[in-house]
Design a protein around this motif. Structure first.
Motif, PDB file in Angstrom:
ATOM      1  N   ARG A  86       2.701   6.039  -2.821  1.00 12.29           N
ATOM      2  CA  ARG A  86       3.828   6.885  -3.222  1.00 12.29           C
ATOM      3  C   ARG A  86       3.901   7.020  -4.736  1.00 12.29           C
ATOM      4  O   ARG A  86       4.202   8.098  -5.259  1.00 12.29           O
ATOM      5  CB  ARG A  86       5.135   6.304  -2.672  1.00 12.29           C
ATOM      6  N   GLN A  87       3.617   5.923  -5.436  1.00 12.86           N
ATOM      7  CA  GLN A  87       3.606   5.972  -6.895  1.00 12.86           C
ATOM      8  C   GLN A  87       2.543   6.938  -7.408  1.00 12.86           C
ATOM      9  O   GLN A  87       2.723   7.587  -8.443  1.00 12.86           O
ATOM     10  CB  GLN A  87       3.343   4.573  -7.475  1.00 12.86           C
ATOM     11  N   LEU A  88       1.433   7.022  -6.682  1.00 12.72           N
ATOM     12  CA  LEU A  88       0.354   7.918  -7.072  1.00 12.72           C
ATOM     13  C   LEU A  88       0.657   9.379  -6.742  1.00 12.72           C
ATOM     14  O   LEU A  88      -0.050  10.275  -7.197  1.00 12.72           O
ATOM     15  CB  LEU A  88      -0.955   7.504  -6.398  1.00 12.72           C
ATOM     16  N   GLY A  89       1.692   9.603  -5.939  1.00 11.30           N
ATOM     17  CA  GLY A  89       2.095  10.973  -5.643  1.00 11.30           C
ATOM     18  C   GLY A  89       1.535  11.565  -4.375  1.00 11.30           C
ATOM     19  O   GLY A  89       1.609  12.770  -4.154  1.00 11.30           O
TER      20      GLY A  89
ATOM     21  N   SER B 193       2.712  12.631   4.739  1.00  9.00           N
ATOM     22  CA  SER B 193       1.795  12.880   5.865  1.00  9.00           C
ATOM     23  C   SER B 193       0.424  12.274   5.588  1.00  9.00           C
ATOM     24  O   SER B 193      -0.199  11.682   6.478  1.00  9.00           O
ATOM     25  CB  SER B 193       1.665  14.389   6.121  1.00  9.00           C
ATOM     26  N   TRP B 194      -0.052  12.409   4.316  1.00  7.31           N
ATOM     27  CA  TRP B 194      -1.343  11.824   3.982  1.00  7.31           C
ATOM     28  C   TRP B 194      -1.272  10.305   4.053  1.00  7.31           C
ATOM     29  O   TRP B 194      -2.191   9.653   4.560  1.00  7.31           O
ATOM     30  CB  TRP B 194      -1.791  12.259   2.572  1.00  7.31           C
ATOM     31  N   ILE B 195      -0.195   9.720   3.541  1.00  3.84           N
ATOM     32  CA  ILE B 195      -0.043   8.256   3.553  1.00  3.84           C
ATOM     33  C   ILE B 195      -0.085   7.730   4.985  1.00  3.84           C
ATOM     34  O   ILE B 195      -0.747   6.724   5.271  1.00  3.84           O
ATOM     35  CB  ILE B 195       1.274   7.842   2.866  1.00  3.84           C
ATOM     36  N   ASN B 196       0.599   8.431   5.898  1.00  3.72           N
ATOM     37  CA  ASN B 196       0.598   8.000   7.301  1.00  3.72           C
ATOM     38  C   ASN B 196      -0.810   8.027   7.882  1.00  3.72           C
ATOM     39  O   ASN B 196      -1.217   7.115   8.606  1.00  3.72           O
ATOM     40  CB  ASN B 196       1.534   8.898   8.125  1.00  3.72           C
ATOM     41  N   GLN B 197      -1.561   9.077   7.537  1.00  2.00           N
ATOM     42  CA  GLN B 197      -2.940   9.169   8.010  1.00  2.00           C
ATOM     43  C   GLN B 197      -3.781   8.041   7.426  1.00  2.00           C
ATOM     44  O   GLN B 197      -4.607   7.432   8.112  1.00  2.00           O
ATOM     45  CB  GLN B 197      -3.556  10.515   7.600  1.00  2.00           C
ATOM     46  N   ARG B 198      -3.576   7.769   6.132  1.00  2.00           N
ATOM     47  CA  ARG B 198      -4.382   6.735   5.452  1.00  2.00           C
ATOM     48  C   ARG B 198      -4.130   5.363   6.053  1.00  2.00           C
ATOM     49  O   ARG B 198      -5.068   4.591   6.283  1.00  2.00           O
ATOM     50  CB  ARG B 198      -4.056   6.729   3.955  1.00  2.00           C
TER      51      ARG B 198
ATOM     52  N   GLU C 247      -2.412  11.340 -13.958  1.00  2.00           N
ATOM     53  CA  GLU C 247      -1.071  11.105 -14.491  1.00  2.00           C
ATOM     54  C   GLU C 247      -0.358  10.006 -13.721  1.00  2.00           C
ATOM     55  O   GLU C 247       0.269   9.122 -14.294  1.00  2.00           O
ATOM     56  CB  GLU C 247      -0.258  12.402 -14.417  1.00  2.00           C
ATOM     57  N   ALA C 248      -0.483  10.027 -12.387  1.00  2.00           N
ATOM     58  CA  ALA C 248       0.227   9.049 -11.567  1.00  2.00           C
ATOM     59  C   ALA C 248      -0.365   7.664 -11.683  1.00  2.00           C
ATOM     60  O   ALA C 248       0.351   6.662 -11.636  1.00  2.00           O
ATOM     61  CB  ALA C 248       0.200   9.495 -10.095  1.00  2.00           C
ATOM     62  N   LYS C 249      -1.689   7.587 -11.877  1.00  2.00           N
ATOM     63  CA  LYS C 249      -2.337   6.279 -11.947  1.00  2.00           C
ATOM     64  C   LYS C 249      -1.818   5.450 -13.107  1.00  2.00           C
ATOM     65  O   LYS C 249      -1.864   4.222 -13.071  1.00  2.00           O
ATOM     66  CB  LYS C 249      -3.859   6.445 -12.059  1.00  2.00           C
ATOM     67  N   ALA C 250      -1.320   6.104 -14.125  1.00  2.00           N
ATOM     68  CA  ALA C 250      -0.825   5.376 -15.289  1.00  2.00           C
ATOM     69  C   ALA C 250       0.385   4.516 -14.948  1.00  2.00           C
ATOM     70  O   ALA C 250       0.695   3.550 -15.639  1.00  2.00           O
ATOM     71  CB  ALA C 250      -0.452   6.353 -16.404  1.00  2.00           C
ATOM     72  N   SER C 251       1.063   4.839 -13.820  1.00  2.00           N
ATOM     73  CA  SER C 251       2.273   4.091 -13.468  1.00  2.00           C
ATOM     74  C   SER C 251       2.021   3.019 -12.427  1.00  2.00           C
ATOM     75  O   SER C 251       2.944   2.356 -11.983  1.00  2.00           O
ATOM     76  CB  SER C 251       3.334   5.058 -12.936  1.00  2.00           C
ATOM     77  N   VAL C 252       0.775   2.853 -12.012  1.00  3.01           N
ATOM     78  CA  VAL C 252       0.457   1.860 -10.971  1.00  3.01           C
ATOM     79  C   VAL C 252      -0.194   0.650 -11.605  1.00  3.01           C
ATOM     80  O   VAL C 252      -1.122   0.765 -12.385  1.00  3.01           O
ATOM     81  CB  VAL C 252      -0.478   2.478  -9.898  1.00  3.01           C
TER      82      VAL C 252
ATOM     83  N   ALA D 178       0.833  -1.202   0.000  1.00  7.29           N
ATOM     84  CA  ALA D 178       0.000   0.000   0.000  1.00  7.29           C
ATOM     85  C   ALA D 178       0.871   1.257   0.000  1.00  7.29           C
ATOM     86  O   ALA D 178       0.590   2.220  -0.721  1.00  7.29           O
ATOM     87  CB  ALA D 178      -0.923  -0.001   1.220  1.00  7.29           C
ATOM     88  N   LEU D 179       1.939   1.236   0.792  1.00 11.29           N
ATOM     89  CA  LEU D 179       2.870   2.365   0.825  1.00 11.29           C
ATOM     90  C   LEU D 179       3.440   2.651  -0.552  1.00 11.29           C
ATOM     91  O   LEU D 179       3.476   3.796  -1.015  1.00 11.29           O
ATOM     92  CB  LEU D 179       4.023   2.063   1.800  1.00 11.29           C
ATOM     93  N   PHE D 180       3.892   1.591  -1.225  1.00  7.53           N
ATOM     94  CA  PHE D 180       4.480   1.737  -2.555  1.00  7.53           C
ATOM     95  C   PHE D 180       3.473   2.332  -3.532  1.00  7.53           C
ATOM     96  O   PHE D 180       3.773   3.267  -4.287  1.00  7.53           O
ATOM     97  CB  PHE D 180       4.967   0.374  -3.058  1.00  7.53           C
TER      98      PHE D 180
END
Length: 290
Positions: free
Chosen positions: A136-139, A143-148, A277-282, A131-133
């Motif tokens: 991060r790939q999505l940009g 701080s938001w990732i930690n909350q999520r 744009e970021a979703k294209a790389s996930v 999930a972390l990866f």
């Protein structure tokens, strides 16, 4: 199987394959039509499967077809329809009847999908790291990732509390979740997603930091109240959800009064441009089903 399903979309060579995870059997079910589309590049994979299914039944009397499961999966129009699905073992046998240069790579991919899921069950940290990866790939910001991730932990604590009292994943969880959203945010999950302009996207993945924190407060409070009251029926759980979410509603009201800013807004953690744009790389997309 409705109570234990976990629907996800997996990606093989940039093609979507719909799947359902059965927690009791610890087994994936794959959409046969999606698999046929990947293997054959047919312009009409449904028709291809229809012809192949008829041949297997008529020519071979195949138990593979008669044992095929029909499970509800989401289609391109956003609605759920009964779809022919097979387990990994069944698909290995089916692939033998589909001439395709992708057969062997696809078998390896299916085995990897199954192995990764079992590894995650044994070691939840693997799931967290994945999930972390992805975030991060999505940009998303750290701080938001930690909350999520914290919100996932709090959500699990709440659903574990519900399960302890005999509630089931599905309509009961969804009903209580809607009550929590409606109480603190003024919107059900569906209304909240429409407000943010979402369709298939995950609502919590599109919350701001402030929204995530208030939703965590609502769910944490609901869990704590449930533990202290020991609810005896679903009506008690509804009251707990209202009381827990009211704590978050009061916090939201006070914060809005002090700042003059609305907390519940159409804004997302990412701008639409960056997110697209970021979703294209996930290459792996999970759905929250609760």
């Amino acid at each position: 199987m409705e109570e234990v399903k976990n629907t996800q979309i997996k990606i093989f060579e940039e093609r979507q394959v719909r799947t359902i995870w059965d927690k009791e059997k610890e087994e994936w079910y794959f959409s046969v039509v999606d698999v046929i589309a990947v293997l054959t590049d047919s312009p009409n994979p449904r028709n291809y499967w229809k012809v192949l299914k008829h041949r297997l039944l008529e020519d071979e009397g195949s138990e593979l077809v008669t044992n095929c499961n029909q499970l509800k999966m989401q289609a391109a129009d956003g609605k759920f329809y009964k779809t022919d699905c097979m387990t990994t073992e069944q698909l290995f046998r089916l692939i033998q009847s589909v001439p395709s240069p992708k057969a062997e790579p696809f078998k390896l991919w299916m085995a990897q999908v199954a192995r990764e899921r079992l590894d995650e069950i044994k070691d939840p940290e693997i799931s967290i790291n994945r999930a972390l990866f992805n975030y991060r790939q999505l940009g998303y910001s750290e701080s938001w990732i930690n909350q999520r991730l914290k919100s996932m932990e709090i959500r699990k604590d709440l659903t574990d509390e519900w399960k302890k009292h005999g509630l089931q994943d599905g309509i009961q969880f969804a009903t209580l979740t809607d009550i929590i959203y409606k109480t603190w945010a003024g919107k059900t999950a569906k209304e909240y997603k429409e407000f943010k302009g979402l369709k298939k996207e995950n609502l919590r993945d599109n919350m701001t930091n402030q929204e995530l924190v208030l939703n965590m407060l609502a769910e944490l409070s609901t869990k704590e109240i449930s533990e202290s009251r020991d609810p005896q029926n679903f009506k008690d759980h509804i009251q707990n959800a209202v009381d827990g979410a009211t704590i978050a509603k009061n916090a939201r009201t006070e914060l809005e009064k002090k700042t003059g800013k609305k907390i519940v807004s159409p804004s997302n953690a990412l701008s639409n441009e960056r997110l697209i744009e970021a979703k294209a790389s996930v290459f792996d997309e999970d759905e929250e089903s609760k």
